[in-house]
Design an enzyme around this catalytic site. Structure first.
Site, mmCIF file in Angstrom:
data_model
loop_
_atom_site.group_PDB
_atom_site.id
_atom_site.type_symbol
_atom_site.label_atom_id
_atom_site.label_comp_id
_atom_site.label_asym_id
_atom_site.label_seq_id
_atom_site.Cartn_x
_atom_site.Cartn_y
_atom_site.Cartn_z
ATOM 1 N N ASN A 104 -8.437 -12.665 -16.204
ATOM 2 C CA ASN A 104 -7.184 -11.908 -16.118
ATOM 3 C C ASN A 104 -7.370 -10.412 -16.338
ATOM 4 O O ASN A 104 -6.591 -9.610 -15.847
ATOM 5 C CB ASN A 104 -6.172 -12.458 -17.124
ATOM 6 N N CYS A 161 -4.953 -0.479 -29.411
ATOM 7 C CA CYS A 161 -3.698 0.135 -29.812
ATOM 8 C C CYS A 161 -2.523 -0.482 -29.081
ATOM 9 O O CYS A 161 -1.385 -0.288 -29.459
ATOM 10 C CB CYS A 161 -3.749 1.628 -29.546
#
Lengths: 123, 388
Positions: B149, B322
């Site tokens: 993916n 992040c």
């Protein structure tokens, strides 16, 4: 996820860039963690006359770098040293909890810059 | 907005939506009911099953509807583990699987199963020799994703199918990203189970399926009224399933036209983005999904990059820590050997049938500008200095 203020400071960062003529720099963070901040200060008569920064990091890292310049500019070194992570986050109308520690490095960066200045270390 | 995040999800195709609508308020029967409306629902259910089976060269009776990719992967792995625990407790998977496979395996380890996580090379490919050597008499399952993916790397499932076929283990593949992008034939691949998700192929969210080859010994996760051959109880999501079937049919019919076009656009993106200095491609140069491009831009961070792209009208994604809940950069990028600092600066572009050359040209105009804006702000210009 981010407040309007964080987005504003991220999109339109204040006082960005390395100061041409700085007296000290505080380097914090590590590329391994994804956030690195260099805070540059120019001091005159014990006050922060000018402040700039270079940051690699997420939107929160960039926004806090930008915000601390607004909080610290014109302050005495003693006043500037007292700026906390929370002060910066509050001034930005809050940060997501996960970003409070990893990306909110600006207060540490400024403290380090002031410490280096007091010790006569420029680099 | 220009949407270039099709490996995250896709819009529902208008034809699919049209096809689904009557099943919400007009043909709303329960497929288990004897009356006409129930039988109408049953018919829709079986038609969808046929459409899906046809795309992957399976028998309709081998298609089991679920709530999506995560459930299908959980079903395959836990279902095999529970049903075959007396035969063995060893499972083989890879380090670049989706979290729903990895976290299922980690949980099974906690309750007494043993899992081997295969390494991948710098392109994301497993070593078939290592797979062969890892198979044991007590290996009950091998689960290897077809196409990744994040980096789009496509494993050689036929070769893997041959190797696992000679062992006692069942073979499962997560084909959530590959179906309707590249040809899939469960017989050629020699897989026992294969997971598909509807919302990745312009179908609705909340529906998917697991192909289970006839004769596979598997336990259900959902016990109840005995729907789906007793392997997945719960009243069938008829509208979703009808839409899923139609999305599979359309996606596969249009694949020969859509994918070569998108591949050409994707190659244009890769060729031009790699002109930006200190930039590299993640994943395999050839064995990759036609819709996928994944880059690392050194000295900048991916969340900032994605948010600035968003502000200029382009939606994409990153493997940066992040952007994750774990604060760890993408396990896939780390598994292909990226340094964490380079994994933080990654960008994933995944194209879909609505993307045009104009979209790509716009991306190629703004992306270099944004990268240089962020690099101007970064303390690092040529290397990581004292951190190298």
């Amino acid at each position: 996820m981010y407040s309007q203020k964080v987005i504003d400071h991220f999109m339109n960062p204040r006082n960005k860039g390395k100061l041409k003529d700085y007296d000290a720099v505080g380097k914090v963070g590590n590329p391994v963690c994804g956030d690195v901040m260099y805070i540059y200060i120019k001091v005159k008569d014990n006050r922060i006359e000018d402040i700039g920064w270079e940051t690699m990091g997420c939107a929160a890292a960039i926004a806090t770098s930008s915000m601390i310049t607004e909080l610290a500019k014109g302050k005495t070194l003693e006043e500037a040293e007292k700026i906390t992570k929370k002060d910066i986050a509050d001034a930005l109308d809050g940060l997501p909890p996960i970003k409070m520690h990893c990306s909110n490095l600006a207060a540490d960066g400024l403290k380090k810059a002031i410490e280096n200045y007091k010790n006569g270390v420029k680099k | 907005m220009i949407y270039m995040d099709h490996s995250a999800t896709t819009p529902v195709d208008k034809r699919v939506l049209e096809f689904m609508l009557p099943y919400f308020d007009k043909k709303y029967g329960n497929a288990s009911s004897l009356h006409s409306m129930g039988q109408e629902a049953k018919k829709a259910l079986e038609e969808a099953r046929e459409k899906i089976a046809k795309v992957i060269n399976a028998d309709p009776s081998e298609i089991y509807f679920t709530s999506g990719g995560t459930e299908s992967n959980n079903f395959a792995i836990k279902g095999i583990a529970f049903a075959n625990k007396d035969k063995g407790k060893h499972i083989i998977t890879t380090k670049i699987e989706h979290d729903c496979v990895l976290n299922t395996c980690k949980w099974l380890e906690k309750i007494g199963f043993e899992v081997t996580y295969l390494d991948v090379d710098r392109y994301g490919l497993i070593d078939s020799g290592v797979l062969e050597a890892s198979l044991r008499d007590d290996t009950i399952l091998v689960s290897i994703m077809h196409a990744n993916n994040e980096i789009g790397t496509i494993q050689d499932m036929e070769e893997i199918g041959k190797i696992v076929g000679e062992s006692n283990a069942y073979l499962h593949t997560d084909a959530v990203q590959s179906v309707t992008k590249i040809p899939i034939d469960v017989k050629k691949m020699n897989v026992d189970m294969l997971s598909i998700s509807s919302h990745k192929i312009f179908g609705p969210k909340g529906v998917g399926c697991l192909y289970i080859r006839k004769g596979v010994k598997i336990d259900p996760l959902m016990h109840g009224g005995g729907h789906e051959g007793g392997l997945r109880s719960g009243t069938e999501n008829i509208a979703g399933i009808a839409g899923f079937g139609e999305a599979m049919k359309i996606g596969e019919e249009e694949r020969p036209r859509t994918m070569p076009r998108l591949e050409k656009l994707r190659d244009k993106i890769i060729d031009n983005v790699l002109k930006i200095d200190n930039t590299f491609l993640n994943g395999h140069p050839k064995k990759r999904l036609p819709i996928n491009a994944n880059f690392s831009f050194r000295f900048i961070e991916g969340e900032s990059l994605v948010l600035l792209l968003d502000s200029r009208g382009i939606e994409a994604s990153t493997g940066s820590a992040c952007s994750s809940k774990s604060l760890e950069p993408s396990h896939v990028l780390l598994a292909i050997g990226l340094k964490p600092e380079d994994a933080h600066g990654s960008l994933r572009i995944t194209l879909g049938k609505d993307n045009t050359e104009k979209d790509v040209d716009y991306l190629l105009k703004v992306l270099p500008e944004i990268v240089s804006e962020l690099r101007e702000m970064s303390p690092f210009k040529k290397d990581y200095g004292e951190f190298e």
